[in-house]
Write a protein that holds these residues in place. Structure first.
Motif, mmCIF file in Angstrom:
data_model
loop_
_atom_site.group_PDB
_atom_site.id
_atom_site.type_symbol
_atom_site.label_atom_id
_atom_site.label_comp_id
_atom_site.label_asym_id
_atom_site.label_seq_id
_atom_site.Cartn_x
_atom_site.Cartn_y
_atom_site.Cartn_z
ATOM 1 N N ARG A 21 0.849 -1.189 0.000
ATOM 2 C CA ARG A 21 0.000 0.000 0.000
ATOM 3 C C ARG A 21 0.883 1.237 0.000
ATOM 4 O O ARG A 21 1.879 1.307 0.718
ATOM 5 C CB ARG A 21 -0.877 -0.008 1.247
ATOM 6 N N GLY A 22 0.505 2.198 -0.800
ATOM 7 C CA GLY A 22 1.237 3.458 -0.865
ATOM 8 C C GLY A 22 0.659 4.491 0.068
ATOM 9 O O GLY A 22 -0.554 4.525 0.293
ATOM 10 N N VAL A 28 4.521 0.500 1.913
ATOM 11 C CA VAL A 28 4.853 -0.623 2.793
ATOM 12 C C VAL A 28 4.203 -1.876 2.222
ATOM 13 O O VAL A 28 3.188 -1.801 1.516
ATOM 14 C CB VAL A 28 4.400 -0.381 4.249
ATOM 15 N N GLY A 29 4.800 -3.010 2.524
ATOM 16 C CA GLY A 29 4.254 -4.256 2.003
ATOM 17 C C GLY A 29 4.610 -5.440 2.880
ATOM 18 O O GLY A 29 5.532 -5.379 3.703
ATOM 19 N N VAL A 30 3.860 -6.516 2.682
ATOM 20 C CA VAL A 30 4.108 -7.795 3.353
ATOM 21 C C VAL A 30 4.105 -8.883 2.292
ATOM 22 O O VAL A 30 3.485 -8.741 1.229
ATOM 23 C CB VAL A 30 3.056 -8.102 4.440
ATOM 24 N N LEU A 48 8.744 -8.183 5.308
ATOM 25 C CA LEU A 48 8.169 -6.839 5.358
ATOM 26 C C LEU A 48 9.079 -5.924 4.563
ATOM 27 O O LEU A 48 10.301 -6.103 4.565
ATOM 28 C CB LEU A 48 8.108 -6.328 6.800
ATOM 29 N N LEU A 49 8.494 -4.931 3.900
ATOM 30 C CA LEU A 49 9.310 -3.981 3.158
ATOM 31 C C LEU A 49 8.736 -2.584 3.276
ATOM 32 O O LEU A 49 7.546 -2.399 3.538
ATOM 33 C CB LEU A 49 9.418 -4.377 1.680
ATOM 34 N N ALA A 50 9.617 -1.620 3.106
ATOM 35 C CA ALA A 50 9.218 -0.219 3.061
ATOM 36 C C ALA A 50 10.032 0.452 1.964
ATOM 37 O O ALA A 50 11.199 0.118 1.759
ATOM 38 C CB ALA A 50 9.473 0.464 4.400
ATOM 39 N N SER A 51 9.404 1.375 1.242
ATOM 40 C CA SER A 51 10.123 2.107 0.201
ATOM 41 C C SER A 51 9.733 3.582 0.261
ATOM 42 O O SER A 51 8.679 3.947 0.779
ATOM 43 C CB SER A 51 9.839 1.527 -1.182
#
Length: 117
Positions: A21-22, A28-30, A48-51
């Motif tokens: 989701r932006g 962020v994402g799973v 988990l990620l964040a950009s």
């Protein structure tokens, strides 16, 4: 990759489930995935990620864990970036640490090109 022990010598099928989701310049994402490997133990993977938009591309942070059935878990923490070189061509790089499964911590990195069509 197979000769170096980075990839299985047997067929592998992966069933991933991902959601992201932006939030403005951030995302962020799973992720969760099941790896089915012929003639070897299967594995679970979660992360988990964040950009963030930066320098005309994306700056990224990720934590990812992989557990092979009947063995321990390896966890990787990475930071990296993606930068467009031209339409449909990205330069990607990452640096991080990996530990677990009874092995000493190791530095991990990659540098590559992604082609989008």
């Amino acid at each position: 990759a197979r000769r170096s022990g980075l990839a299985s010598a047997h067929p592998e099928w992966v069933l991933p489930v991902q959601a992201a989701r932006g939030f403005g310049d951030f995302a962020v994402g799973v992720e969760a995935a099941r790896h089915f490997i012929a003639q070897e133990p299967d594995a679970w993977q979660a992360g988990l990620l964040a950009s963030h938009d930066c320098w005309g591309g994306d700056c990224l942070a990720e934590i990812n864990a992989t557990r092979v059935d009947g063995r321990g878990t390896r966890t990787t923490v990475n930071v990296g970036a993606r930068h467009p070189l031209r339409k449909g061509l990205l330069l990607m790089g990452s640096l991080g640490r990996e530990w677990g499964d009874g092995e000493p911590p190791a530095t991990v990195f990659y540098l590559g090109i992604q082609i989008l069509r």
